[in-house]
Design a protein around this motif. Structure first.
Motif, PDB file in Angstrom:
ATOM      1  N   ASN A   1       0.858  -1.181   0.000  1.00 32.88           N
ATOM      2  CA  ASN A   1       0.000   0.000   0.000  1.00 32.88           C
ATOM      3  C   ASN A   1       0.894   1.231   0.000  1.00 32.88           C
ATOM      4  O   ASN A   1       1.808   1.348   0.817  1.00 32.88           O
ATOM      5  CB  ASN A   1      -0.901  -0.012   1.245  1.00 32.88           C
ATOM      6  N   SER A   2       0.642   2.158  -0.907  1.00 32.19           N
ATOM      7  CA  SER A   2       1.467   3.362  -1.005  1.00 32.19           C
ATOM      8  C   SER A   2       1.316   4.275   0.197  1.00 32.19           C
ATOM      9  O   SER A   2       2.129   5.188   0.402  1.00 32.19           O
ATOM     10  CB  SER A   2       1.109   4.147  -2.276  1.00 32.19           C
ATOM     11  N   ARG A   3       0.292   4.044   1.011  1.00 25.00           N
ATOM     12  CA  ARG A   3       0.081   4.867   2.207  1.00 25.00           C
ATOM     13  C   ARG A   3       0.956   4.429   3.367  1.00 25.00           C
ATOM     14  O   ARG A   3       1.038   5.125   4.380  1.00 25.00           O
ATOM     15  CB  ARG A   3      -1.399   4.811   2.628  1.00 25.00           C
ATOM     16  N   GLY A   4       1.593   3.261   3.244  1.00 23.22           N
ATOM     17  CA  GLY A   4       2.444   2.784   4.321  1.00 23.22           C
ATOM     18  C   GLY A   4       1.981   1.456   4.869  1.00 23.22           C
ATOM     19  O   GLY A   4       1.141   0.770   4.283  1.00 23.22           O
ATOM     20  N   SER A   5       2.498   1.099   6.035  1.00 21.48           N
ATOM     21  CA  SER A   5       2.205  -0.196   6.645  1.00 21.48           C
ATOM     22  C   SER A   5       0.999  -0.105   7.573  1.00 21.48           C
ATOM     23  O   SER A   5       0.823   0.872   8.293  1.00 21.48           O
ATOM     24  CB  SER A   5       3.421  -0.683   7.445  1.00 21.48           C
ATOM     25  N   PHE A   6       0.182  -1.165   7.547  1.00 19.52           N
ATOM     26  CA  PHE A   6      -0.964  -1.255   8.444  1.00 19.52           C
ATOM     27  C   PHE A   6      -0.912  -2.564   9.231  1.00 19.52           C
ATOM     28  O   PHE A   6      -1.934  -3.156   9.548  1.00 19.52           O
ATOM     29  CB  PHE A   6      -2.271  -1.166   7.649  1.00 19.52           C
ATOM     30  N   ASP A   7       0.292  -3.004   9.536  1.00 20.57           N
ATOM     31  CA  ASP A   7       0.468  -4.296  10.208  1.00 20.57           C
ATOM     32  C   ASP A   7      -0.192  -4.337  11.577  1.00 20.57           C
ATOM     33  O   ASP A   7      -0.529  -5.401  12.085  1.00 20.57           O
ATOM     34  CB  ASP A   7       1.965  -4.607  10.354  1.00 20.57           C
ATOM     35  N   ASP A   8      -0.362  -3.152  12.207  1.00 14.04           N
ATOM     36  CA  ASP A   8      -0.921  -3.138  13.557  1.00 14.04           C
ATOM     37  C   ASP A   8      -2.442  -3.063  13.565  1.00 14.04           C
ATOM     38  O   ASP A   8      -3.057  -3.001  14.621  1.00 14.04           O
ATOM     39  CB  ASP A   8      -0.345  -1.951  14.346  1.00 14.04           C
ATOM     40  N   GLU A   9      -3.046  -3.055  12.382  1.00 12.46           N
ATOM     41  CA  GLU A   9      -4.501  -2.989  12.309  1.00 12.46           C
ATOM     42  C   GLU A   9      -5.087  -4.380  12.543  1.00 12.46           C
ATOM     43  O   GLU A   9      -4.786  -5.328  11.813  1.00 12.46           O
ATOM     44  CB  GLU A   9      -4.952  -2.446  10.946  1.00 12.46           C
ATOM     45  N   ILE A  10      -5.931  -4.493  13.562  1.00 19.79           N
ATOM     46  CA  ILE A  10      -6.531  -5.776  13.920  1.00 19.79           C
ATOM     47  C   ILE A  10      -7.977  -5.818  13.427  1.00 19.79           C
ATOM     48  O   ILE A  10      -8.722  -4.848  13.569  1.00 19.79           O
ATOM     49  CB  ILE A  10      -6.502  -5.989  15.456  1.00 19.79           C
ATOM     50  N   ASN A  11      -8.353  -6.944  12.838  1.00 15.05           N
ATOM     51  CA  ASN A  11      -9.717  -7.151  12.360  1.00 15.05           C
ATOM     52  C   ASN A  11     -10.146  -6.104  11.338  1.00 15.05           C
ATOM     53  O   ASN A  11     -11.298  -5.672  11.321  1.00 15.05           O
ATOM     54  CB  ASN A  11     -10.705  -7.180  13.535  1.00 15.05           C
ATOM     55  N   ARG A  12      -9.208  -5.680  10.521  1.00 13.43           N
ATOM     56  CA  ARG A  12      -9.518  -4.753   9.435  1.00 13.43           C
ATOM     57  C   ARG A  12      -9.082  -5.370   8.108  1.00 13.43           C
ATOM     58  O   ARG A  12      -8.188  -6.219   8.073  1.00 13.43           O
ATOM     59  CB  ARG A  12      -8.841  -3.394   9.652  1.00 13.43           C
ATOM     60  N   TRP A  13      -9.718  -4.893   7.020  1.00 15.11           N
ATOM     61  CA  TRP A  13      -9.533  -5.529   5.723  1.00 15.11           C
ATOM     62  C   TRP A  13      -9.230  -4.510   4.642  1.00 15.11           C
ATOM     63  O   TRP A  13      -9.548  -3.343   4.755  1.00 15.11           O
ATOM     64  CB  TRP A  13     -10.789  -6.319   5.354  1.00 15.11           C
ATOM     65  N   GLU A  14      -8.614  -5.016   3.578  1.00 13.38           N
ATOM     66  CA  GLU A  14      -8.360  -4.210   2.386  1.00 13.38           C
ATOM     67  C   GLU A  14      -8.610  -5.086   1.164  1.00 13.38           C
ATOM     68  O   GLU A  14      -8.418  -6.310   1.228  1.00 13.38           O
ATOM     69  CB  GLU A  14      -6.928  -3.677   2.375  1.00 13.38           C
ATOM     70  N   PHE A  15      -9.056  -4.475   0.086  1.00 16.71           N
ATOM     71  CA  PHE A  15      -9.283  -5.263  -1.122  1.00 16.71           C
ATOM     72  C   PHE A  15      -8.214  -4.964  -2.165  1.00 16.71           C
ATOM     73  O   PHE A  15      -7.538  -3.930  -2.107  1.00 16.71           O
ATOM     74  CB  PHE A  15     -10.689  -5.022  -1.694  1.00 16.71           C
ATOM     75  N   ILE A  16      -8.060  -5.893  -3.090  1.00 21.02           N
ATOM     76  CA  ILE A  16      -7.309  -5.594  -4.298  1.00 21.02           C
ATOM     77  C   ILE A  16      -8.303  -5.645  -5.449  1.00 21.02           C
ATOM     78  O   ILE A  16      -9.280  -6.400  -5.407  1.00 21.02           O
ATOM     79  CB  ILE A  16      -6.130  -6.564  -4.536  1.00 21.02           C
ATOM     80  N   GLY A  17      -8.079  -4.828  -6.438  1.00 19.79           N
ATOM     81  CA  GLY A  17      -9.020  -4.786  -7.543  1.00 19.79           C
ATOM     82  C   GLY A  17      -8.463  -4.026  -8.723  1.00 19.79           C
ATOM     83  O   GLY A  17      -7.269  -3.719  -8.792  1.00 19.79           O
ATOM     84  N   GLN A  18      -9.339  -3.716  -9.637  1.00 24.52           N
ATOM     85  CA  GLN A  18      -8.970  -2.972 -10.827  1.00 24.52           C
ATOM     86  C   GLN A  18     -10.117  -2.031 -11.174  1.00 24.52           C
ATOM     87  O   GLN A  18     -11.242  -2.218 -10.698  1.00 24.52           O
ATOM     88  CB  GLN A  18      -8.694  -3.919 -11.994  1.00 24.52           C
ATOM     89  N   LYS A  19      -9.847  -1.035 -11.985  1.00 21.87           N
ATOM     90  CA  LYS A  19     -10.919  -0.131 -12.368  1.00 21.87           C
ATOM     91  C   LYS A  19     -12.037  -0.917 -13.047  1.00 21.87           C
ATOM     92  O   LYS A  19     -11.778  -1.847 -13.821  1.00 21.87           O
ATOM     93  CB  LYS A  19     -10.399   0.954 -13.318  1.00 21.87           C
ATOM     94  N   ALA A  20     -13.260  -0.549 -12.742  1.00 21.31           N
ATOM     95  CA  ALA A  20     -14.418  -1.240 -13.299  1.00 21.31           C
ATOM     96  C   ALA A  20     -14.499  -1.031 -14.811  1.00 21.31           C
ATOM     97  O   ALA A  20     -13.826  -0.159 -15.378  1.00 21.31           O
ATOM     98  CB  ALA A  20     -15.689  -0.735 -12.631  1.00 21.31           C
ATOM     99  N   GLU A  21     -15.344  -1.816 -15.445  1.00 25.35           N
ATOM    100  CA  GLU A  21     -15.559  -1.683 -16.874  1.00 25.35           C
ATOM    101  C   GLU A  21     -16.004  -0.256 -17.200  1.00 25.35           C
ATOM    102  O   GLU A  21     -16.669   0.402 -16.410  1.00 25.35           O
ATOM    103  CB  GLU A  21     -16.627  -2.665 -17.348  1.00 25.35           C
ATOM    104  N   GLU A  22     -15.656   0.214 -18.374  1.00 22.20           N
ATOM    105  CA  GLU A  22     -15.942   1.594 -18.749  1.00 22.20           C
ATOM    106  C   GLU A  22     -17.437   1.907 -18.702  1.00 22.20           C
ATOM    107  O   GLU A  22     -17.836   3.012 -18.342  1.00 22.20           O
ATOM    108  CB  GLU A  22     -15.381   1.900 -20.146  1.00 22.20           C
ATOM    109  N   ALA A  23     -18.269   0.930 -19.046  1.00 23.36           N
ATOM    110  CA  ALA A  23     -19.721   1.155 -19.023  1.00 23.36           C
ATOM    111  C   ALA A  23     -20.203   1.456 -17.606  1.00 23.36           C
ATOM    112  O   ALA A  23     -21.063   2.329 -17.399  1.00 23.36           O
ATOM    113  CB  ALA A  23     -20.449  -0.063 -19.581  1.00 23.36           C
ATOM    114  N   ILE A  24     -19.655   0.736 -16.617  1.00 22.51           N
ATOM    115  CA  ILE A  24     -20.009   0.966 -15.218  1.00 22.51           C
ATOM    116  C   ILE A  24     -19.515   2.335 -14.775  1.00 22.51           C
ATOM    117  O   ILE A  24     -20.243   3.113 -14.139  1.00 22.51           O
ATOM    118  CB  ILE A  24     -19.394  -0.138 -14.317  1.00 22.51           C
ATOM    119  N   ARG A  25     -18.271   2.660 -15.115  1.00 24.87           N
ATOM    120  CA  ARG A  25     -17.705   3.941 -14.705  1.00 24.87           C
ATOM    121  C   ARG A  25     -18.481   5.102 -15.318  1.00 24.87           C
ATOM    122  O   ARG A  25     -18.744   6.108 -14.671  1.00 24.87           O
ATOM    123  CB  ARG A  25     -16.221   4.003 -15.096  1.00 24.87           C
ATOM    124  N   THR A  26     -18.846   4.976 -16.574  1.00 26.59           N
ATOM    125  CA  THR A  26     -19.599   6.037 -17.254  1.00 26.59           C
ATOM    126  C   THR A  26     -20.951   6.263 -16.598  1.00 26.59           C
ATOM    127  O   THR A  26     -21.434   7.395 -16.497  1.00 26.59           O
ATOM    128  CB  THR A  26     -19.796   5.682 -18.741  1.00 26.59           C
TER     129      THR A  26
END
Length: 247
Positions: A194-219
């Motif tokens: 994560n470009s924001r830094g480390s979150f190793d001390d975060e307990i019971n928290r989550w992060e996703f990985i993904g990609q930009k949605a299809e252009e039709a959805i974004r539009t």
């Protein structure tokens, strides 16, 4: 260098916005707003801040920081705060010793024309896909890079198993959709880069990985308002849409 204004000057100045710069390089290192003799207060500061250290460095060279008033005659502090925010955004906080960006610069600072139109027109849209709306009001700024916006949106969040039912994650600032990501997987906070830094001390928290949605959805959704999904008193930055929540 004068270190205070006369009463006559103060009455003419009213509220103002000022800058400090290095006299050798002319590099601006601080932007502030004030009234009266506020502009001189930093010269007497004893705090251990980047700004005070730089002032000391300049003085150790036998010089004084260059102080300039950018605009004066402002009738109220509210206006001065807006001008200060715009100047900070123009220069870039990374070039300054200001600890924070200007007041409400997420709303009143540097902004591209189409984003400004979206902010004020607020065309309401209803979401049809299984989604999670994520409000990033604290971290958002209009000049964020794609990776900064992605990392601000994807984590870290205290959420339950319903996260696994969503297909899209919406990045929301001030009720407006700014980006949409197709969620590929969720991971324990701090377990992916994560470009924001480390979150190793975060307990019971989550992060996703993904990609930009299809252009039709974004539009369909980017630039539209979803503030109607959040009650006025809502504090939770997370809102599920079209998800049957677990009992």
């Amino acid at each position: 260098m004068n270190k205070q204004f006369s009463k006559e000057v103060i009455s003419k100045l009213k509220y103002y916005v000022y800058i400090y710069s290095d006299p050798e390089t002319n590099d601006i290192f601080y932007v502030g707003k004030g009234i009266g003799n506020r502009v001189f207060s930093h010269l007497n500061s004893s705090g251990d801040t980047e700004k005070s250290r730089l002032i000391k460095l300049i003085r150790d060279r036998g010089q004084e920081p260059k102080i300039e008033i950018l605009i004066h005659g402002l009738e109220d502090e509210h206006t001065a705060l807006k001008v200060e925010a715009a100047i900070i955004d123009l220069i870039g906080k990374e070039q300054l010793t200001n600890r924070v960006r200007g007041w409400q610069s997420g709303v009143f600072g540097r902004v591209e024309i189409n984003q400004l139109i979206s902010h004020y027109e607020r065309e309401q849209v209803n979401i049809e896909e299984p989604a999670i709306l994520i409000r990033i009001n604290r971290l958002f700024r209009y000049d964020m890079t794609d990776i900064e916006l992605y990392d601000a949106t994807r984590g870290v969040w205290k959420i339950g198993n319903d996260k696994d039912k969503v297909k899209y994650a919406f990045a929301i600032f001030d009720g407006i959709v700014h980006e949409i990501y197709k969620v590929l997987a969720w991971f324990q906070a701090g377990s992916t880069f994560n470009s924001r830094g480390s979150f190793d001390d975060e307990i019971n928290r989550w992060e996703f990985i993904g990609q930009k949605a299809e252009e039709a959805i974004r539009t369909n959704y980017i630039g539209k308002s979803v503030e109607h999904y959040f009650p006025k008193s809502a504090q939770n930055p997370i809102k599920y849409i079209n998800i049957k929540e677990s009992i």
